[in-house]
Design a protein around this motif. Structure first.
Motif, PDB file in Angstrom:
ATOM      1  N   ASP A   1      13.912  12.059  -6.783  1.00 30.71           N
ATOM      2  CA  ASP A   1      13.552  11.236  -5.620  1.00 30.71           C
ATOM      3  C   ASP A   1      14.522  11.381  -4.452  1.00 30.71           C
ATOM      4  N   ILE A   2      15.536  12.223  -4.572  1.00 29.18           N
ATOM      5  CA  ILE A   2      16.427  12.505  -3.437  1.00 29.18           C
ATOM      6  C   ILE A   2      16.042  13.869  -2.881  1.00 29.18           C
ATOM      7  N   PHE A   3      15.555  13.897  -1.645  1.00 31.26           N
ATOM      8  CA  PHE A   3      14.978  15.117  -1.072  1.00 31.26           C
ATOM      9  C   PHE A   3      15.965  16.279  -1.067  1.00 31.26           C
ATOM     10  N   ILE A   4      17.216  16.016  -0.668  1.00 33.38           N
ATOM     11  CA  ILE A   4      18.201  17.097  -0.561  1.00 33.38           C
ATOM     12  C   ILE A   4      18.418  17.758  -1.928  1.00 33.38           C
ATOM     13  N   GLU A   5      18.517  16.932  -2.969  1.00 31.36           N
ATOM     14  CA  GLU A   5      18.712  17.462  -4.322  1.00 31.36           C
ATOM     15  C   GLU A   5      17.495  18.291  -4.752  1.00 31.36           C
ATOM     16  N   ALA A   6      16.307  17.750  -4.508  1.00 32.65           N
ATOM     17  CA  ALA A   6      15.078  18.445  -4.902  1.00 32.65           C
ATOM     18  C   ALA A   6      14.930  19.768  -4.155  1.00 32.65           C
ATOM     19  N   ASN A   7      15.232  19.752  -2.860  1.00 36.86           N
ATOM     20  CA  ASN A   7      15.113  20.962  -2.050  1.00 36.86           C
ATOM     21  C   ASN A   7      16.109  22.031  -2.516  1.00 36.86           C
ATOM     22  N   ASN A   8      17.315  21.594  -2.839  1.00 26.61           N
ATOM     23  CA  ASN A   8      18.339  22.514  -3.332  1.00 26.61           C
ATOM     24  C   ASN A   8      17.898  23.165  -4.647  1.00 26.61           C
ATOM     25  N   LEU A   9      17.338  22.358  -5.542  1.00 27.93           N
ATOM     26  CA  LEU A   9      16.838  22.889  -6.808  1.00 27.93           C
ATOM     27  C   LEU A   9      15.700  23.880  -6.598  1.00 27.93           C
TER      28      LEU A   9
ATOM     29  N   TYR B   1      11.594  31.904 -10.396  1.00 21.98           N
ATOM     30  CA  TYR B   1      10.697  30.880 -10.921  1.00 21.98           C
ATOM     31  C   TYR B   1       9.705  30.455  -9.852  1.00 21.98           C
ATOM     32  N   THR B   2       8.598  29.850 -10.287  1.00 24.25           N
ATOM     33  CA  THR B   2       7.613  29.281  -9.369  1.00 24.25           C
ATOM     34  C   THR B   2       7.708  27.763  -9.438  1.00 24.25           C
ATOM     35  N   VAL B   3       7.970  27.113  -8.309  1.00 22.48           N
ATOM     36  CA  VAL B   3       8.030  25.651  -8.268  1.00 22.48           C
ATOM     37  C   VAL B   3       6.620  25.132  -8.022  1.00 22.48           C
ATOM     38  N   SER B   4       6.046  24.485  -9.022  1.00 23.55           N
ATOM     39  CA  SER B   4       4.665  24.017  -8.914  1.00 23.55           C
ATOM     40  C   SER B   4       4.548  22.726  -8.125  1.00 23.55           C
ATOM     41  N   GLY B   5       5.675  22.025  -7.924  1.00 22.59           N
ATOM     42  CA  GLY B   5       5.630  20.802  -7.138  1.00 22.59           C
ATOM     43  C   GLY B   5       6.927  20.014  -7.239  1.00 22.59           C
ATOM     44  N   ILE B   6       7.046  19.013  -6.363  1.00 26.33           N
ATOM     45  CA  ILE B   6       8.176  18.083  -6.370  1.00 26.33           C
ATOM     46  C   ILE B   6       7.620  16.677  -6.375  1.00 26.33           C
ATOM     47  N   ALA B   7       8.074  15.851  -7.325  1.00 29.89           N
ATOM     48  CA  ALA B   7       7.599  14.473  -7.423  1.00 29.89           C
ATOM     49  C   ALA B   7       8.785  13.525  -7.365  1.00 29.89           C
TER      50      ALA B   7
END
Length: 462
Positions: free
Chosen positions: A10-18, A27-33
């Motif tokens: 739920d922290i955008f910066i962390e999710a974007n970095n990952l 890898y293929t990122v299928s989504g961020i929740a």
């Protein structure tokens, strides 16, 4: 590669970095929740291969709630968290994750953890059990009796079923259990039943290794690489090449050594001290510990990534007090073994003694039972053991971990003193200590001298 990754953060910066780390690695990122609710919707639309889950998310449900659902659907998941307290680890452990990343993390840590997760998922207990049912092992549980495995309790039978499955799988095994439960014997058995049986099994006691010398001991050194290196030394891993290395008491290993071993496990290569180039090794890892490694991880004494590398296939050995129905068979086994080793004719034991030993709590587990039977066999002057000295109070509950366990000699000494006090110091004759202990007078006198029992300790009247 190309596996699909769902990021639940739920922290955008962390999710974007990952996401950037994943995509750079192929890898293929299928989504961020950002919540469990949204994540479940994404799982329904496009099932991912792996899910990276932050434990604390928006909404009422946590990442642990999501993990329980993913486990039911056989979807591999890795936890992301800045909180690695004992309570959090206990809750996370209950969901059987495939990895645990502690924030902040580096790119290489993320990728290595994913590699481990892929391996764990392909070689998980469930996957190996499925393979086991499809491809029966040539050995059976009955065959294991040849190797000194004794008992018919449900707990032991379940362990042996898992052992037969994992032995030929060539995967890493972590054996846990209290001291004296037979971890080393299980490691030997896994090696004997594996395709590596004709190659070496090298045993290393991590608790007995000096931090200063451990690198040389494990990986070897070249002549002249340091002061005192007068010749080349082949390390334990190189000795085990093609076979198995058993790392006993792995929980005692210092952190700085854990880092070096983690690299060996990841790269499958070692480097002798002073060598010009690394050396590839083909070694199966079996490790064992009597410590709670999750607690060690939470308290910073054991690396989490190293723990997950070792804990691919866990085998937990229950204490003897939890499989009391195996005690009579173990007694008979050790009697036969030690009569043969001591060159004595067969010795039996009375039913009263069997019942007494069955109800004892065995804080020292199987090792304590074997030592006690060996001593009783040695001291028996007939063909029947009718009495064995045990602590005065039979404790049915496990002892606290901080309590020091008395040795058999200490227990025997205390028991003889109690009997001598009861007999008012009388050793031989009717009602004497020798009669009560079912011992020859000369044997009792020898034990009194051997154990250093003196008259002043008896506090006799007059």
């Amino acid at each position: 590669m190309g596996e699909k990754i769902l990021i639940v953060e739920d922290i955008f910066i962390e999710a974007n970095n990952l996401q950037m780390i994943m995509e750079r690695a192929g890898y293929t990122v299928s989504g961020i929740a950002a919540s469990v609710e949204v994540a479940l919707q994404m799982v329904e639309q496009d099932t991912p291969d792996f899910v990276l889950i932050d434990i604390y998310l928006k909404g009422k449900q946590t990442g642990i709630d999501l993990a329980r659902i993913l486990r039911q659907r056989n979807i591999a998941f890795i936890y992301l968290s800045a909180n690695s307290t004992k309570q959090t680890l206990d809750q996370a452990k209950a969901t059987f994750p495939y990895g645990f990343l502690v924030k902040p993390f580096r790119e290489r840590e993320v990728l290595v953890t994913l590699e481990i997760a892929r391996y764990l998922h392909a070689n998980s207990l469930e996957a190996l059990l499925r393979k086991g049912t499809a491809e029966p092992h040539p050995h059976t549980i009955q065959d294991l009796r040849v190797h000194g495995i004794v008992g018919d309790s449900p707990q032991l039978q379940r362990i042996l079923q898992h052992l037969l499955i994992v032995a030929p799988a060539d995967t890493s095994v972590l054996i846990t259990g209290e001291s004296g439960t037979g971890k080393e014997k299980m490691a030997e058995l896994i090696h004997r039943l594996s395709d590596r049986a004709s190659r070496p099994l090298i045993k290393v006691n991590c608790a007995a290794m000096s931090t200063e010398l451990i690198e040389s001991l494990l990986f070897g050194h070249e002549k002249g690489s340091f002061t005192g290196a007068v010749e080349r030394r082949i390390g334990k891993f190189e000795q085990a090449n093609g076979g198995t290395i058993f790392l006993d008491e792995i929980g005692e290993m210092p952190l700085e050594v854990q880092v070096k071993l983690l690299r060996v496990l990841q790269e499958r290569e070692i480097e002798r001290i002073g060598a010009a180039r690394p050396l590839k090794v083909d070694v199966r890892i079996i490790s064992a510990t009597s410590r709670d490694l999750e607690k060690e991880v939470a308290e910073g004494r054991f690396r989490m990534d190293f723990y997950y590398r070792l804990n691919v296939f866990p085998l937990h050995l229950p204490p003897l007090r939890e499989r009391r129905e195996d005690v009579p068979a173990l007694i008979r086994h050790f009697l036969e073994l030690h009569c043969r080793n001591l060159g004595k004719p067969p010795v039996t034991v009375t039913q009263k003694v069997i019942e007494m030993l069955t109800h004892y709590s065995w804080p020292g587990n199987i090792r304590e039972l074997e030592n006690l039977i060996e001593r009783a066999t040695l001291m028996c002057e007939g063909n029947t053991i009718s009495y064995i000295a045990l602590p005065e109070k039979i404790d049915y509950m496990p002892l606290p971990k901080d309590d020091r366990i008395k040795t058999i000699q200490e227990n025997e000494r205390e028991h003889i003193i109690r009997v001598l006090r009861r007999c008012n110091g009388k050793i031989f004759g009717k009602g004497g200590a020798a009669e009560l202990l079912s011992m020859n007078v000369s044997t009792l006198n020898y034990r009194i001298r051997k154990l250093g029992i003196n008259k002043d300790e008896l506090h006799l009247p007059g």
